[in-house]
Motif scaffolding. Structure first.
Motif, PDB file in Angstrom:
ATOM      1  N   ILE A 132      -2.706   6.739 -11.819  1.00 60.50           N
ATOM      2  CA  ILE A 132      -1.703   7.326 -10.918  1.00 60.50           C
ATOM      3  C   ILE A 132      -0.424   6.496 -10.955  1.00 60.50           C
ATOM      4  CG2 ILE A 132      -1.164   7.836  -8.500  1.00 60.50           C
ATOM      5  CD1 ILE A 132      -4.197   8.484  -8.182  1.00 60.50           C
ATOM      6  N   ASP A 133      -0.564   5.172 -10.916  1.00 60.72           N
ATOM      7  CA  ASP A 133       0.612   4.295 -10.990  1.00 60.72           C
ATOM      8  C   ASP A 133       1.367   4.487 -12.301  1.00 60.72           C
ATOM      9  OD1 ASP A 133       0.162   3.261  -8.498  1.00 60.72           O
ATOM     10  OD2 ASP A 133      -0.717   1.376  -9.203  1.00 60.72           O
ATOM     11  N   GLU A 134       0.648   4.595 -13.399  1.00 63.00           N
ATOM     12  CA  GLU A 134       1.294   4.791 -14.706  1.00 63.00           C
ATOM     13  C   GLU A 134       2.056   6.111 -14.746  1.00 63.00           C
ATOM     14  OE1 GLU A 134       1.534   2.657 -17.433  1.00 63.00           O
ATOM     15  OE2 GLU A 134       0.851   1.311 -15.831  1.00 63.00           O
ATOM     16  N   LEU A 135       1.462   7.170 -14.212  1.00 65.15           N
ATOM     17  CA  LEU A 135       2.143   8.462 -14.156  1.00 65.15           C
ATOM     18  C   LEU A 135       3.395   8.367 -13.287  1.00 65.15           C
ATOM     19  CD1 LEU A 135       2.290  11.511 -14.749  1.00 65.15           C
ATOM     20  CD2 LEU A 135       0.835  11.862 -12.728  1.00 65.15           C
ATOM     21  N   ALA A 136       3.281   7.683 -12.151  1.00 59.80           N
ATOM     22  CA  ALA A 136       4.431   7.530 -11.259  1.00 59.80           C
ATOM     23  C   ALA A 136       5.568   6.781 -11.959  1.00 59.80           C
ATOM     24  CB  ALA A 136       4.010   6.797  -9.994  1.00 59.80           C
ATOM     25  N   LYS A 137       5.234   5.752 -12.711  1.00 52.16           N
ATOM     26  CA  LYS A 137       6.261   5.001 -13.438  1.00 52.16           C
ATOM     27  C   LYS A 137       6.937   5.876 -14.483  1.00 52.16           C
ATOM     28  CE  LYS A 137       4.073   0.520 -12.784  1.00 52.16           C
ATOM     29  NZ  LYS A 137       3.269  -0.530 -13.422  1.00 52.16           N
ATOM     30  N   LYS A 138       6.167   6.663 -15.204  1.00 48.14           N
ATOM     31  CA  LYS A 138       6.737   7.554 -16.230  1.00 48.14           C
ATOM     32  C   LYS A 138       7.647   8.603 -15.606  1.00 48.14           C
ATOM     33  CE  LYS A 138       2.974   7.117 -19.531  1.00 48.14           C
ATOM     34  NZ  LYS A 138       1.814   7.770 -20.111  1.00 48.14           N
ATOM     35  N   ARG A 139       7.291   9.057 -14.418  1.00 48.72           N
ATOM     36  CA  ARG A 139       8.075  10.083 -13.736  1.00 48.72           C
ATOM     37  C   ARG A 139       9.177   9.485 -12.853  1.00 48.72           C
ATOM     38  NH1 ARG A 139       5.960  15.629 -14.458  1.00 48.72           N
ATOM     39  NH2 ARG A 139       4.237  15.178 -15.849  1.00 48.72           N
ATOM     40  N   PHE A 142       7.838   6.450  -6.951  1.00 48.78           N
ATOM     41  CA  PHE A 142       7.448   5.169  -6.407  1.00 48.78           C
ATOM     42  C   PHE A 142       5.936   4.995  -6.497  1.00 48.78           C
ATOM     43  CE2 PHE A 142      11.440   6.124  -4.240  1.00 48.78           C
ATOM     44  CZ  PHE A 142      12.176   4.988  -4.603  1.00 48.78           C
ATOM     45  N   PRO A 143       5.479   4.038  -7.318  1.00 49.76           N
ATOM     46  CA  PRO A 143       4.024   3.808  -7.405  1.00 49.76           C
ATOM     47  C   PRO A 143       3.515   3.091  -6.164  1.00 49.76           C
ATOM     48  CG  PRO A 143       5.210   2.231  -8.761  1.00 49.76           C
ATOM     49  CD  PRO A 143       6.240   3.182  -8.208  1.00 49.76           C
ATOM     50  N   THR A 144       2.211   3.094  -6.025  1.00 53.40           N
ATOM     51  CA  THR A 144       1.609   2.400  -4.877  1.00 53.40           C
ATOM     52  C   THR A 144       1.876   0.909  -5.012  1.00 53.40           C
ATOM     53  OG1 THR A 144      -0.472   2.217  -6.050  1.00 53.40           O
ATOM     54  CG2 THR A 144      -0.221   4.083  -4.556  1.00 53.40           C
ATOM     55  N   ASP A 145       1.945   0.224  -3.888  1.00 51.86           N
ATOM     56  CA  ASP A 145       2.184  -1.223  -3.901  1.00 51.86           C
ATOM     57  C   ASP A 145       0.951  -1.934  -4.427  1.00 51.86           C
ATOM     58  OD1 ASP A 145       3.924  -1.025  -0.754  1.00 51.86           O
ATOM     59  OD2 ASP A 145       4.715  -0.908  -2.790  1.00 51.86           O
ATOM     60  N   LYS A 146       1.190  -2.959  -5.197  1.00 51.11           N
ATOM     61  CA  LYS A 146       0.083  -3.775  -5.728  1.00 51.11           C
ATOM     62  C   LYS A 146       0.138  -5.140  -5.121  1.00 51.11           C
ATOM     63  CE  LYS A 146      -1.970  -1.120  -8.606  1.00 51.11           C
ATOM     64  NZ  LYS A 146      -3.293  -0.780  -8.585  1.00 51.11           N
TER      65      LYS A 146
END
Length: 146
Positions: A132-139, A142-146
């Motif tokens: 999900i984070d990788e998809l968010a970065k590509k799009r 805002f990815p989830t906080d790590k």
């Protein structure tokens, strides 16, 4: 013990349209045939093994038999219920209903809308967060906080 309480409940429970007490004699059956029941209980995959004292009746009843087999697995070997459920679904419906969904995160996202959210039902060891984070970065979302 929990299995004993399950046995008491299932021995009193009616099944089917005729409200048959299918397991009415299960406690007596287990007492009379203890070695066979212990062998079945100790199997690695009891949901796939013949059930002592009941196998012929389970096979003959094509409507309720698979459900009754699942009930036996559930009340005797709760740890095998998930696998028993999968077998029940496959026997009553089709294997495609119990197969894991392996859709890509991108495909799932494309089908979603603000009124059609995504719901993940996870099993132990599965975590789609990285995908999900990788998809968010590509799009560029805002990815989830790590």
């Amino acid at each position: 013990d929990k299995i004993w309480l399950n046995l008491l409940q299932i021995s009193r429970h009616p099944f089917g349209v005729d409200q048959v007490l299918f397991f009415r004699e299960i406690i007596d059956q287990i007492t009379k045939n203890e070695s066979a029941w212990k062998k079945w209980f100790d199997e690695n995959d009891p949901e796939s093994c013949p059930v002592p004292d009941y196998e012929d009746r389970l096979v003959m009843d094509r409507t309720l038999g698979p459900l009754l087999r699942l009930c036996i697995v559930r009340f005797m070997r709760e740890d095998r219920t998930g696998i028993g459920c999968s077998q029940f679904i496959e026997s009553m419906l089709d294997s495609r209903f119990s197969a894991p969904v392996t859709d890509a995160i991108v495909d799932i996202y494309e089908e979603s809308t603000s009124r059609k959210p995504i719901l993940y039902l996870l099993t132990a060891g599965s975590d789609p967060t990285f995908s999900i984070d990788e998809l968010a970065k590509k799009r560029k979302k805002f990815p989830t906080d790590k």
